[in-house]
Scaffold this motif. Structure first.
Motif, PDB file in Angstrom:
ATOM      1  N   PRO A  34       6.850 -84.319 -46.765  1.00 10.92           N
ATOM      2  CA  PRO A  34       7.021 -85.620 -47.426  1.00 10.92           C
ATOM      3  C   PRO A  34       7.720 -85.480 -48.776  1.00 10.92           C
ATOM      4  N   ASP A  35       8.172 -86.593 -49.313  1.00 17.94           N
ATOM      5  CA  ASP A  35       8.692 -86.626 -50.674  1.00 17.94           C
ATOM      6  C   ASP A  35       7.502 -86.806 -51.597  1.00 17.94           C
ATOM      7  N   VAL A  36       7.109 -85.733 -52.304  1.00 23.11           N
ATOM      8  CA  VAL A  36       5.926 -85.797 -53.157  1.00 23.11           C
ATOM      9  C   VAL A  36       6.277 -86.209 -54.581  1.00 23.11           C
ATOM     10  N   GLY A  37       7.547 -86.429 -54.848  1.00 24.38           N
ATOM     11  CA  GLY A  37       7.951 -86.857 -56.182  1.00 24.38           C
ATOM     12  C   GLY A  37       8.753 -88.129 -56.104  1.00 24.38           C
ATOM     13  N   GLU A  38       9.718 -88.260 -56.991  1.00 24.34           N
ATOM     14  CA  GLU A  38      10.560 -89.445 -57.020  1.00 24.34           C
ATOM     15  C   GLU A  38      11.967 -89.053 -56.579  1.00 24.34           C
ATOM     16  N   GLY A  39      12.231 -89.260 -55.298  1.00 22.61           N
ATOM     17  CA  GLY A  39      13.563 -88.981 -54.789  1.00 22.61           C
ATOM     18  C   GLY A  39      13.870 -87.522 -54.573  1.00 22.61           C
ATOM     19  N   LEU A  40      12.852 -86.654 -54.482  1.00 24.52           N
ATOM     20  CA  LEU A  40      13.097 -85.245 -54.220  1.00 24.52           C
ATOM     21  C   LEU A  40      13.644 -85.077 -52.811  1.00 24.52           C
ATOM     22  N   THR A  41      14.570 -84.160 -52.629  1.00 21.30           N
ATOM     23  CA  THR A  41      15.228 -84.016 -51.331  1.00 21.30           C
ATOM     24  C   THR A  41      14.835 -82.758 -50.584  1.00 21.30           C
ATOM     25  N   GLU A  42      14.227 -81.781 -51.262  1.00 20.76           N
ATOM     26  CA  GLU A  42      13.888 -80.529 -50.602  1.00 20.76           C
ATOM     27  C   GLU A  42      12.722 -79.863 -51.314  1.00 20.76           C
ATOM     28  N   ALA A  43      12.131 -78.870 -50.650  1.00 19.93           N
ATOM     29  CA  ALA A  43      11.036 -78.101 -51.254  1.00 19.93           C
ATOM     30  C   ALA A  43      10.962 -76.752 -50.562  1.00 19.93           C
ATOM     31  N   GLU A  44      10.408 -75.767 -51.277  1.00 19.60           N
ATOM     32  CA  GLU A  44      10.227 -74.429 -50.724  1.00 19.60           C
ATOM     33  C   GLU A  44       8.788 -74.251 -50.257  1.00 19.60           C
ATOM     34  N   ILE A  45       8.627 -73.671 -49.079  1.00 15.06           N
ATOM     35  CA  ILE A  45       7.295 -73.324 -48.596  1.00 15.06           C
ATOM     36  C   ILE A  45       6.849 -72.066 -49.334  1.00 15.06           C
ATOM     37  N   VAL A  46       5.849 -72.215 -50.221  1.00 12.30           N
ATOM     38  CA  VAL A  46       5.406 -71.090 -51.033  1.00 12.30           C
ATOM     39  C   VAL A  46       4.349 -70.273 -50.301  1.00 12.30           C
TER      40      VAL A  46
ATOM     41  N   VAL B 169      -6.325 -78.678 -47.344  1.00 13.33           N
ATOM     42  CA  VAL B 169      -5.014 -78.217 -47.813  1.00 13.33           C
ATOM     43  C   VAL B 169      -4.349 -77.373 -46.735  1.00 13.33           C
ATOM     44  N   LEU B 170      -3.118 -77.728 -46.386  1.00 18.41           N
ATOM     45  CA  LEU B 170      -2.357 -76.991 -45.377  1.00 18.41           C
ATOM     46  C   LEU B 170      -1.440 -75.945 -45.997  1.00 18.41           C
ATOM     47  N   VAL B 171      -0.720 -76.340 -47.047  1.00 22.35           N
ATOM     48  CA  VAL B 171       0.355 -75.494 -47.556  1.00 22.35           C
ATOM     49  C   VAL B 171       0.609 -75.812 -49.019  1.00 22.35           C
ATOM     50  N   GLU B 172       1.077 -74.815 -49.746  1.00 17.42           N
ATOM     51  CA  GLU B 172       1.523 -75.007 -51.115  1.00 17.42           C
ATOM     52  C   GLU B 172       3.043 -74.968 -51.127  1.00 17.42           C
ATOM     53  N   ILE B 173       3.673 -75.990 -51.718  1.00 18.85           N
ATOM     54  CA  ILE B 173       5.124 -76.052 -51.768  1.00 18.85           C
ATOM     55  C   ILE B 173       5.595 -76.107 -53.214  1.00 18.85           C
ATOM     56  N   GLU B 174       6.830 -75.701 -53.431  1.00 18.00           N
ATOM     57  CA  GLU B 174       7.428 -75.812 -54.757  1.00 18.00           C
ATOM     58  C   GLU B 174       8.595 -76.770 -54.675  1.00 18.00           C
ATOM     59  N   THR B 175       8.529 -77.834 -55.464  1.00 17.10           N
ATOM     60  CA  THR B 175       9.623 -78.786 -55.548  1.00 17.10           C
ATOM     61  C   THR B 175      10.444 -78.463 -56.786  1.00 17.10           C
TER      62      THR B 175
ATOM     63  N   GLY C 243       8.710 -68.958 -48.144  1.00 20.27           N
ATOM     64  CA  GLY C 243       9.936 -68.562 -48.828  1.00 20.27           C
ATOM     65  C   GLY C 243      11.159 -69.323 -48.379  1.00 20.27           C
ATOM     66  N   VAL C 244      11.016 -70.213 -47.384  1.00 21.64           N
ATOM     67  CA  VAL C 244      12.148 -70.972 -46.862  1.00 21.64           C
ATOM     68  C   VAL C 244      12.164 -72.363 -47.488  1.00 21.64           C
ATOM     69  N   THR C 245      13.345 -72.824 -47.876  1.00 14.62           N
ATOM     70  CA  THR C 245      13.510 -74.166 -48.433  1.00 14.62           C
ATOM     71  C   THR C 245      14.009 -75.106 -47.339  1.00 14.62           C
ATOM     72  N   VAL C 246      13.341 -76.245 -47.191  1.00 15.88           N
ATOM     73  CA  VAL C 246      13.708 -77.206 -46.155  1.00 15.88           C
ATOM     74  C   VAL C 246      13.827 -78.591 -46.765  1.00 15.88           C
ATOM     75  N   ASP C 247      14.538 -79.474 -46.062  1.00 13.88           N
ATOM     76  CA  ASP C 247      14.744 -80.837 -46.527  1.00 13.88           C
ATOM     77  C   ASP C 247      13.508 -81.691 -46.278  1.00 13.88           C
ATOM     78  N   VAL C 248      13.326 -82.691 -47.127  1.00 16.07           N
ATOM     79  CA  VAL C 248      12.275 -83.672 -46.907  1.00 16.07           C
ATOM     80  C   VAL C 248      12.499 -84.327 -45.543  1.00 16.07           C
TER      81      VAL C 248
END
Length: 458
Positions: free
Chosen positions: A8-20, A35-41, A64-69
């Motif tokens: 999901p988009d956890v911020g305002e208009g974020l387009t991608e995030a990394e699976i930490v 809690v399923l996963v920790e991500i870095e936006t 370690g992989v970055t994926v699109d929202v």
């Protein structure tokens, strides 16, 4: 029935995030909001809760992989947990995540199924035994599933039992993602390495041991790897870089400087530290600098503005969301205290301390970083006297505070040791001219020279 959970988009208009880091594995039973996963936006580290209750069927994206929202990252079903089936059931030996798989790639058809033995220290991709978090649950009346042994290397067709085995493919080798990357950079096949890590995992040393045998003289590429460190540009650092470039080349910056005698401020800091009213609250010179800037904003409201290019107006804010630049291991973050101008000195101290602590611990939420109106950066904490800060995009001014140190100073006609600090204010010359910017900085300096002005000025 299987449910696919998309990023999901956890911020305002974020387009991608990394699976930490994944907090669950295939076969784990989860409840809603676990809690399923920790991500870095681009703004912060965020823990994603499960919107479904059931059993984790598959993790679709590796750490370690970055994926699109909007990208599917995990599948959750309502069937029995993997690992609770009878021996021979494929669900009992489903791997937690394919180490070679990345979003958009098909899994290797020859990948063997390997059981992750809980508590053994041997995991499929070499992440180590996971402590805490969700655990596999066994249905009542059933016995624990017997883990399937790793598939042995196969002999070439037509050869006898004593013939040498065919080496395993890279997909079958247990290794952490950084070790796999190192092998790729050095051109080393992981299957050639002799694993010495826990559970038969290939370590960094195992990979490096293969390099001298590849060539009598190391290649220039290998030499660069030992002499350089490559840091991926992503997450907070990527967002900060883009924001600073945008700000530097869109807003005409002007910076003014002044040196202030902060001796009275330092004395007040010491008194507040011993005041029972502030017991348990962190009091520092930065608190009084923040209060001084809030007084300056009240007297010079134009420094708390935004340039609206689309509507061709300057938006002067009647509230102050005070940003504090915080250096973290992930890069520079600027969380802000909402409506700081309405707080007492103690309330401001509490909020500043909590906000900075969350940022340093990687727990700042997108809301903490959004809608700032003016910023303070404390370069003095690094022993620096002054600097020319770059504006946060959308803000009219940023105050930099240098170190506060005793130096010779003329006080009441005599040279005495006094606590001095250099302040610098960068501002957007479209909204502020030299007079308004200088007046604002002079007001900050005046309050730090005599903190009583914070009570008397309106």
């Amino acid at each position: 029935m299987h449910q696919r959970f998309a990023l999901p988009d956890v911020g305002e208009g974020l387009t991608e995030a990394e699976i930490v880091s994944w907090k669950v594995r295939a076969g784990d039973t989860v409840a809603v909001n676990d809690v399923l996963v920790e991500i870095e936006t681009a703004k912060s580290l965020v823990e994603l809760p499960s919107p479904y209750a059931g059993t984790v069927v598959d993790l679709l994206v590796a750490e370690g992989v970055t994926v699109d929202v909007g990208t599917d990252i995990v599948v959750i079903g309502d069937g029995p947990a993997a690992g609770s089936g009878a021996p021979g059931d494929r669900s009992a030996t489903e791997p937690a995540i394919d180490p070679q798989r990345r979003h958009g790639e098909a899994p290797d058809a020859q990948d063997g199924a390997t059981q992750d033995v809980e508590g053994s220290g041997a995991t499929l991709v070499g992440y180590g035994t996971r402590e805490g978090g969700a655990r596999r649950r066994r249905a009542a009346g059933t016995s624990p599933a017997v883990p399937a042994p790793p598939a042995p290397a196969t002999a070439p067709p037509g050869t006898g039992p004593g013939a040498p085995a065919v080496p395993a493919t890279r997909a079958h080798v247990l290794a952490k993602p950084p070790v796999r990357k190192l092998a790729r950079d050095l051109g080393v096949d992981l299957a050639d390495a002799t694993p010495t890590g826990p559970g038969g995992t290939v370590t960094r040393a195992d990979v490096l041991a293969l390099v001298p045998s590849a060539s009598a003289e190391p290649s220039r590429r290998e030499d660069r790897h030992e002499r350089e460190r490559h840091v991926p540009i992503r997450g907070v650092r990527k967002a900060t870089a883009a924001a600073m470039v945008e700000s530097a080349f869109s807003a005409p910056h002007v910076t003014v400087f002044t040196t202030v005698d902060a001796t009275r401020t330092m004395k007040l800091v010491q008194r507040l530290k011993s005041d029972p009213e502030f017991a348990g609250v962190r009091v520092s010179p930065l608190l009084l600098v923040a209060k001084a800037l809030l007084v300056a904003v009240r007297r010079n409201p134009d420094i708390n503005s935004t340039w609206d290019e689309e509507n061709q107006v300057i938006v002067v804010k009647n509230y102050v969301n005070l940003g504090i630049a915080v250096a973290t291991p992930r890069g520079l973050l600027v969380p802000n205290v909402k409506d700081a101008d309405e707080m007492t000195l103690k309330e401001l101290a509490v909020h500043l301390g909590e906000l900075a602590a969350r940022a340093r611990e990687g727990k700042a939420q997108p809301a903490d970083l959004a809608e700032g109106t003016i910023t303070i950066t404390n370069v003095g904490t690094f022993g620096i006297d002054t600097g020319t800060p770059i504006l946060n995009p959308g803000e009219a001014a940023i105050l930099a505070v240098g170190r506060i140190a005793q130096k010779p100073w003329v006080h009441k006609g005599k040279v005495k040791p006094r606590y001095l600090a250099t302040l610098s204010l960068s501002f957007d010359h479209r909204m502020l001219d030299g007079e308004s910017g200088s007046r604002a900085l002079a007001d900050v300096a005046a309050v730090l020279e005599d903190p009583a002005r914070a009570l008397t000025w309106t």
